[in-house]
Design an enzyme around this catalytic site. Structure first.
Site, PDB file in Angstrom:
ATOM      1  N   LYS A  98       0.852  -0.948  -0.166  1.00  0.00           N
ATOM      2  CA  LYS A  98       0.029  -0.147  -0.040  1.00  0.00           C
ATOM      3  C   LYS A  98       0.813   1.047   0.049  1.00  0.00           C
ATOM      4  CE  LYS A  98      -2.879   2.529   3.215  1.00  0.00           C
ATOM      5  NZ  LYS A  98      -3.472   2.437   4.390  1.00  0.00           N
ATOM      6  N   ASP A 108      -2.279  10.396   3.772  1.00  0.00           N
ATOM      7  CA  ASP A 108      -3.603   9.920   4.109  1.00  0.00           C
ATOM      8  C   ASP A 108      -4.320  11.207   5.079  1.00  0.00           C
ATOM      9  OD1 ASP A 108      -6.202   8.816   4.220  1.00  0.00           O
ATOM     10  OD2 ASP A 108      -5.337   7.220   5.550  1.00  0.00           O
ATOM     11  N   LYS A 118      -9.877  12.716   8.725  1.00  0.00           N
ATOM     12  CA  LYS A 118      -9.419  12.411  10.072  1.00  0.00           C
ATOM     13  C   LYS A 118      -9.212  13.581  11.066  1.00  0.00           C
ATOM     14  CE  LYS A 118      -5.919   8.891   8.303  1.00  0.00           C
ATOM     15  NZ  LYS A 118      -6.266   7.659   8.918  1.00  0.00           N
ATOM     16  N   ASP A 156       1.875   6.502   5.648  1.00  0.00           N
ATOM     17  CA  ASP A 156       0.880   5.403   5.332  1.00  0.00           C
ATOM     18  C   ASP A 156       1.213   4.764   3.956  1.00  0.00           C
ATOM     19  OD1 ASP A 156      -1.509   4.329   6.057  1.00  0.00           O
ATOM     20  OD2 ASP A 156      -2.728   5.438   4.754  1.00  0.00           O
ATOM     21  N   ASP A 159     -12.046   6.951   4.333  1.00  0.00           N
ATOM     22  CA  ASP A 159     -10.667   6.948   5.101  1.00  0.00           C
ATOM     23  C   ASP A 159     -10.188   5.461   5.198  1.00  0.00           C
ATOM     24  OD1 ASP A 159      -8.542   7.627   6.592  1.00  0.00           O
ATOM     25  OD2 ASP A 159      -9.430   7.539   8.507  1.00  0.00           O
ATOM     26  N   GLU A 167      -9.217   3.794   2.604  1.00  0.00           N
ATOM     27  CA  GLU A 167      -8.970   3.966   1.165  1.00  0.00           C
ATOM     28  C   GLU A 167      -7.829   2.789   0.633  1.00  0.00           C
ATOM     29  OE1 GLU A 167      -5.691   5.051   3.281  1.00  0.00           O
ATOM     30  OE2 GLU A 167      -7.433   5.615   3.587  1.00  0.00           O
ATOM     31  N   ARG A 173      -7.435  -0.475   1.215  1.00  0.00           N
ATOM     32  CA  ARG A 173      -8.021  -1.615   0.750  1.00  0.00           C
ATOM     33  C   ARG A 173      -8.581  -1.269  -0.600  1.00  0.00           C
ATOM     34  NH1 ARG A 173     -12.116  -1.855   5.552  1.00  0.00           N
ATOM     35  NH2 ARG A 173     -10.193  -0.911   6.499  1.00  0.00           N
TER      36      ARG A 173
END
Length: 485
Positions: A241, A246, A253, A264, A323, A325, A327
């Site tokens: 990933k 993020d 967030k 991230d 959030d 995201e 996956r």
């Protein structure tokens, strides 16, 4: 005194490890020399030998009877503690490490403990991405006795340190484009390597749905390493990933602690760093690495909660929470890697869920796998490097949490079992993991959630606080132990 020795000390051993360096005689000068302290307890001796410093670090009570993985970890703790103490002493520019107990573990600990990320300008930072000439470490590490095991340990540690750097660099310095350029620079000149950078047009909507809120161009980075005797052998695939920042997107967030989200892309950082070490060691395997890279930002074109998109495998996905995201970008990347390159095994690595932090803290990385054998291999490798994994359930009974929307899948399943439902979301995109007509699956799959292990908030004897670069060493050890590797 510019030179120093590091000696991991077994209190049952005796004799010099280098001319004028006898750890037993030195330890006898300390208070309560007959009491064996805990592992990593370090004593500094100045002008011993002449014009040098010696750091003697205890291997702890009962070390002589310690075997296997625990023995290696004791060496790492002792060497790491000693190097940490020495780097705080002004004027030391060279450290000679006694490698007689375990050269690999000593090298890993020495290089990991020497690392400390900073972009302060005084002294000039060696991590400044705009440097035209590299700045060397202020301390040069050397083994007292050269060995292949030491050299291998150096490669392991430097790979993990690269992942730490990629994760630590702020998002304005580590955009998807900058990430790709840095990777190309790191791999320059290595044999059997091909690097491909694809732009946004090549993939499907789950990945692209995350890119809509940012002005930074998304990238799909591929690294192909062909080190096996037959270049046609099925590869191992690593998917990471790569969310370079993020914010949460429209599902924004909280502001407190959001700067941690520069890391991230830890999954991408760890898999490319693993691949770099594999290529440097020229391990006899074929390897494919795929990393989807983008920012997740709010903006006028950003994906909205409730939007439904089509994934590369044709399934519809409702974006319940922007959030979640990770996956979304991983699903396309996993499907692409598994269908395009037909790997025998696919391992994806991601800072995926806060739920895994609640479950495992920062001690273990959570593993979800369809293969008992693959889990056992990862577990064994993780224990060897003390870069540990914990197996989590991947039970279809949790599926109802992500199957209740107007689409085939929903990208969140609520707070209960949040890391499990994230893994179950990814499972349909790992093509080839199901048994067909009673035959074994054609691909083994594991998902590793590193959201807790990505950062060390307290430090360890051989790592400072900050981004950890885990599980680079565990992945490397897994690959090194593969049959025919």
């Amino acid at each position: 005194m510019s030179s120093a020795f590091v000696v991991p000390y077994d209190h049952q051993a005796s004799g010099e490890v280098a001319p004028g360096v006898d750890p037993g005689l030195l330890w006898a000068q300390t208070p309560a020399p007959d009491k064996v302290p805990k592992v990593g307890t370090t004593r500094i001796f100045y002008n011993t030998p002449a014009a040098k410093v010696t750091a003697v670090s205890s291997l702890g009570p009962g070390f002589s009877a310690t075997k296997g993985d625990a023995r290696q970890e004791a060496v790492r703790k002792a060497v790491g503690s000693a190097v940490k103490d020495l780097k705080a002493i002004d004027g030391i520019t060279e450290v000679l490490v006694d490698t007689s107990v375990d050269p690999h573990a000593a090298a890993v600990a020495a290089y990991l403990s020497l690392y400390k990320f900073s972009l302060k300008t005084s002294p000039p930072s060696r991590f400044n991405p705009n440097l035209t000439e590299p700045i060397p470490e202020k301390i040069e590490l050397k083994p007292i006795k050269e060995s292949k095991e030491w050299d291998q340990g150096v490669v392991y540690a430097k790979a993990q340190n690269l992942a730490r750097t990629l994760m630590e660099l702020p998002a304005n310095m580590m955009t998807p484009t900058a990430f790709c350029e840095r990777v190309k620079k790191e791999f320059a000149g290595l044999k059997n390597v091909e690097i491909i950078v694809r732009d946004e047009g090549m993939t499907s909507n789950t990945f692209l749905s995350v890119t809509h809120g940012t002005s930074e161009p998304a990238k799909l980075l591929e690294i192909h390493y062909k080190g096996a005797p037959s270049k046609d052998d099925r590869p191992l695939a690593l998917v990471g990933k790569g969310i370079t920042f993020d914010s949460g997107g429209i599902s924004l967030k909280p502001g407190a602690g959001m700067k941690l989200m520069r890391g991230d892309m830890g999954g991408a950082a760890t898999v490319v760093s693993t691949a770099l070490a594999v290529a440097q060691l020229q391990l006899p395997v074929n390897l494919v690495v795929v990393t989807p890279l983008t920012e997740n930002m709010p903006g006028p074109s950003a994906t909205k909660p409730g939007d439904i998109v089509y994934a590369m495998n044709g399934k519809t996905v409702e974006v319940d929470n922007t959030d979640a995201e990770g996956r979304l970008v991983l699903s396309d990347a996993i499907y692409y890697a598994s269908t395009e390159y037909k790997p025998h095994t696919l391992i994806d690595v991601a800072t995926l869920t806060g739920a895994i932090v609640i479950a495992l803290g920062e001690i273990y990385s959570g593993v979800y796998s369809t293969s008992d054998n693959l889990w056992q291999q990862l577990h064994t490798a993780g224990e060897a490097e003390y870069d540990r994994f914990w197996r989590m359930p991947l039970d279809d009974d949790f599926n109802f949490q992500i199957h209740g929307s107007n689409a085939d899948l929903q990208n969140t399943g609520g707070r209960p079992a949040g890391s499990i439902t994230a893994a179950l979301f990814l499972k349909p995109f790992a093509d080839g993991i199901e048994s067909v007509d009673g035959k074994d699956p054609v691909m083994n799959w594991a998902h590793i959630d590193i959201a807790g292990a990505m950062e060390s908030t307290r430090g360890t004897p051989y790592q400072e606080k900050g981004m950890t670069g885990r599980p680079v060493r565990a992945l490397l050890e897994y690959i090194r132990r593969l049959p025919n590797a």
